[in-house]
Design an enzyme around this catalytic site. Structure first.
Site, PDB file in Angstrom:
ATOM      1  N   GLU A   1       9.357   9.208 -16.606  1.00 49.16           N
ATOM      2  CA  GLU A   1       7.945   9.565 -16.810  1.00 49.16           C
ATOM      3  C   GLU A   1       7.471   9.148 -18.202  1.00 49.16           C
ATOM      4  O   GLU A   1       6.358   8.645 -18.383  1.00 49.16           O
ATOM      5  CB  GLU A   1       7.759  11.070 -16.629  1.00 49.16           C
ATOM      6  CG  GLU A   1       8.031  11.523 -15.200  1.00 49.16           C
ATOM      7  CD  GLU A   1       8.175  13.035 -15.122  1.00 49.16           C
ATOM      8  OE1 GLU A   1       7.146  13.693 -14.942  1.00 49.16           O
ATOM      9  OE2 GLU A   1       9.297  13.544 -15.263  1.00 49.16           O
TER      10      GLU A   1
ATOM     11  N   LYS B   1      15.345  22.398 -10.086  1.00 49.99           N
ATOM     12  CA  LYS B   1      14.695  21.144 -10.458  1.00 49.99           C
ATOM     13  C   LYS B   1      15.602  20.176 -11.200  1.00 49.99           C
ATOM     14  O   LYS B   1      16.459  20.558 -11.982  1.00 49.99           O
ATOM     15  CB  LYS B   1      13.495  21.436 -11.357  1.00 49.99           C
ATOM     16  CG  LYS B   1      12.392  22.182 -10.627  1.00 49.99           C
ATOM     17  CD  LYS B   1      11.448  21.244  -9.946  1.00 49.99           C
ATOM     18  CE  LYS B   1      10.424  20.751 -10.947  1.00 49.99           C
ATOM     19  NZ  LYS B   1       9.422  19.920 -10.313  1.00 49.99           N
TER      20      LYS B   1
ATOM     21  N   HIS C   1       0.833  -1.218   0.000  1.00 56.49           N
ATOM     22  CA  HIS C   1       0.000   0.000   0.000  1.00 56.49           C
ATOM     23  C   HIS C   1       0.862   1.261   0.000  1.00 56.49           C
ATOM     24  O   HIS C   1       0.419   2.314   0.459  1.00 56.49           O
ATOM     25  CB  HIS C   1      -0.948   0.024   1.211  1.00 56.49           C
ATOM     26  CG  HIS C   1      -1.685  -1.253   1.445  1.00 56.49           C
ATOM     27  ND1 HIS C   1      -2.947  -1.486   0.947  1.00 56.49           N
ATOM     28  CD2 HIS C   1      -1.316  -2.384   2.094  1.00 56.49           C
ATOM     29  CE1 HIS C   1      -3.341  -2.711   1.304  1.00 56.49           C
ATOM     30  NE2 HIS C   1      -2.360  -3.275   1.986  1.00 56.49           N
TER      31      HIS C   1
ATOM     32  N   SER D   1      14.292  22.464 -15.305  1.00 56.10           N
ATOM     33  CA  SER D   1      13.095  23.253 -15.567  1.00 56.10           C
ATOM     34  C   SER D   1      13.509  24.608 -16.103  1.00 56.10           C
ATOM     35  O   SER D   1      14.539  25.153 -15.714  1.00 56.10           O
ATOM     36  CB  SER D   1      12.303  23.423 -14.267  1.00 56.10           C
ATOM     37  OG  SER D   1      11.470  24.565 -14.358  1.00 56.10           O
TER      38      SER D   1
END
Ligand code: ARG
Length: 469
Positions: free
Chosen positions: A301, A294, A167, A288
């Site tokens: 992704e 970043k 979980h 970024s």
């Protein structure tokens, strides 16, 4: 259509234009033309034509002089393709007629004999099958490469502790090597699915002709063998109208892409400053344009997202095939674009994932600290109570729950509870209990086959090394 008198049709007509008096509407051409997509089958089309011509000559359906001319022309076309100068022309509709038209330009009359005992229906069934077969082989190679990257990363981390989750909540300590080896297993099954699909698709449809077979004394076993198939297909209708070989490969690709997306998701999570479990180098991350701090895991992704395209391809081809009557229908021309797209996507994702796995470096301290938090050794305490005090597991579970509650109240972790605190729960608890409450002891104790104990992890790494060697 074309006015090129060098194709195999009379002036001004398509190759199939004998019974037609008018040219097709522009929109007809636009919806019909497939060369933009099926040009990717050029190599397969040439291989099929070479095998077919050799077979026609061997059975006496064409003369050996004509065969020699045809082979010479096909080689010349191959050369043009390698040099990137082959003229792919929309007016010739698809790859088959582009090759045949060019052959006519290069060698003249004998080119018209190549299509004896053949149809574009069995031709495309062959070309596409050859392409999917190669795609399966390529994918298996890439999967093995990824597995090797996982193995190489797992080995030095066979005893690097990390929290195991259920979980996405801390559950029990595991080792990072064990976690990576879980993916070696998944990708191993993916490779085996592609191998199974390959074995089932490895029958040659060439010679089914349009749909009913051929009146010429063709030798289908000869072309099947020449093209590396185990046997010719046994039913001509099935040969030209089945695409389940592609569906099966796409379903294997879909499942494989779900595994990629799960690993990608974990990389994304592990890379967050909140987790801080791993570092990815600049090679697989981006910055970024507005936030200078970043470092984004874009490759992970995008690998996570590829399942969208791949499942879409499976869905797309399933819907195209559903309800089609036998035998060939032009609907089936819509099989290639999604399949190509799916395997392109899978190829990128597998490659990027192998790169990321080799590249990532775990932060042992962060992982070890996380492995120790969240009362991760509660099960070990319960197991100790079962073993040492002979409590039934349910009772031990209950007692451990009370210990966790007490630790929570005191703001400490389980190993930090004093012996007095523990004895308050059951006076028979001894100092010995502390030996099972560390994450390292917890992981080391799980020696059951396939468990996370470092010795088990090392045994699985050794086994896989042999399997993949
Ligand atoms: N371009 C077609 C396809 O991809 C080849 C077969 C066409 N056959 C036909 N009879 N029109 O499916």
């Amino acid at each position: 259509m074309t006015d090129d008198s060098s194709n195999n049709a009379p002036k001004g007509q398509a190759m199939w234009g004998g019974r037609f008096t008018a040219k097709p509407a522009e929109l007809m051409q636009a919806i019909n033309v497939s060369i933009g997509v099926d040009r990717r089958l050029a190599a397969q089309d040439l291989a099929g034509s070479k095998a077919h011509a050799a077979m026609l000559a061997a059975v006496g359906a064409i003369s050996s002089e004509d065969e020699a001319q045809i082979q010479r022309g096909l080689m010349a076309i191959e050369g043009e393709m390698e040099e990137g100068v082959f003229p792919f022309r929309e007016e010739f509709e698809d790859i088959h007629m582009n090759v045949e038209a060019r052959l006519a330009e290069l060698i003249g009359e004998p080119s018209g004999r190549l299509h004896t005992a053949r149809s574009r229906n069995d031709q495309i069934a062959l070309d596409f099958r050859l392409w999917v077969r190669e795609a399966c082989d390529r994918t298996v190679d890439q999967i093995i490469h990824l597995q090797q990257a996982l193995l190489a990363k797992a080995e030095p981390h066979a005893d690097t502790l990390m929290p195991g989750f259920t979980h996405l909540q801390p559950a029990q300590p595991v080792t990072f090597g064990h976690h990576l080896m879980a993916y070696v297993e998944m990708f191993g099954r993916d490779a085996s699915r592609f191998r199974d699909a390959r074995a089932r698709m490895n029958e040659c449809p060439l010679g089914a002709a349009a749909l009913a077979g051929s009146p010429f004394p063709i030798d289908r076993a000869m072309t099947a063998a020449a093209l590396g198939f185990a046997a010719p297909t046994a039913n001509s209708l099935d040969s030209v109208s089945s695409r389940d070989f592609a569906l099966e490969a796409l379903s294997a690709a879909t499942i494989c892409s779900t595994h990629l997306s799960r690993l990608a998701e974990e990389i994304v999570i592990w890379m967050t400053p909140q987790f801080g479990f791993i570092r990815l180098s600049d090679a697989f991350t981006t910055g970024s344009s507005i936030m200078p701090q970043k470092k984004n895991p874009d490759a992970a992704e995008l690998s996570r997202a590829k399942v969208g395209r791949i499942l879409a391809a499976f869905t797309s081809l399933t819907v195209v095939m559903k309800g089609l009557p036998l035998a060939y229908s032009k609907d089936m021309q819509e099989d290639k674009a999604p399949t190509f797209e799916a395997f392109d996507a899978l190829q990128l994702a597998l490659g990027a994932m192998a790169g990321m796995v080799s590249d990532l470096e775990p932060n042992r301290d962060r992982m070890a600290a996380a492995a120790a938090s969240g009362f991760s050794t509660a099960t070990d305490l319960a197991d100790w109570l079962v073993r040492e005090l002979d409590l039934p597991f349910r009772q031990a579970h209950h007692l451990t729950g009370a210990a966790v509650k007490r630790a929570e109240t005191l703001g400490v972790d389980l190993p930090e509870l004093s012996l007095d605190e523990l004895k308050a729960l059951d006076p028979r608890i001894t100092e010995g209990v502390y030996s099972v409450l560390t994450p390292a002891a917890s992981a080391a104790s799980r020696k059951s086959y396939g468990g996370t104990a470092p010795e088990q992890v090392r045994a699985q790494i050794a086994r896989w090394k042999e399997v993949l060697a």
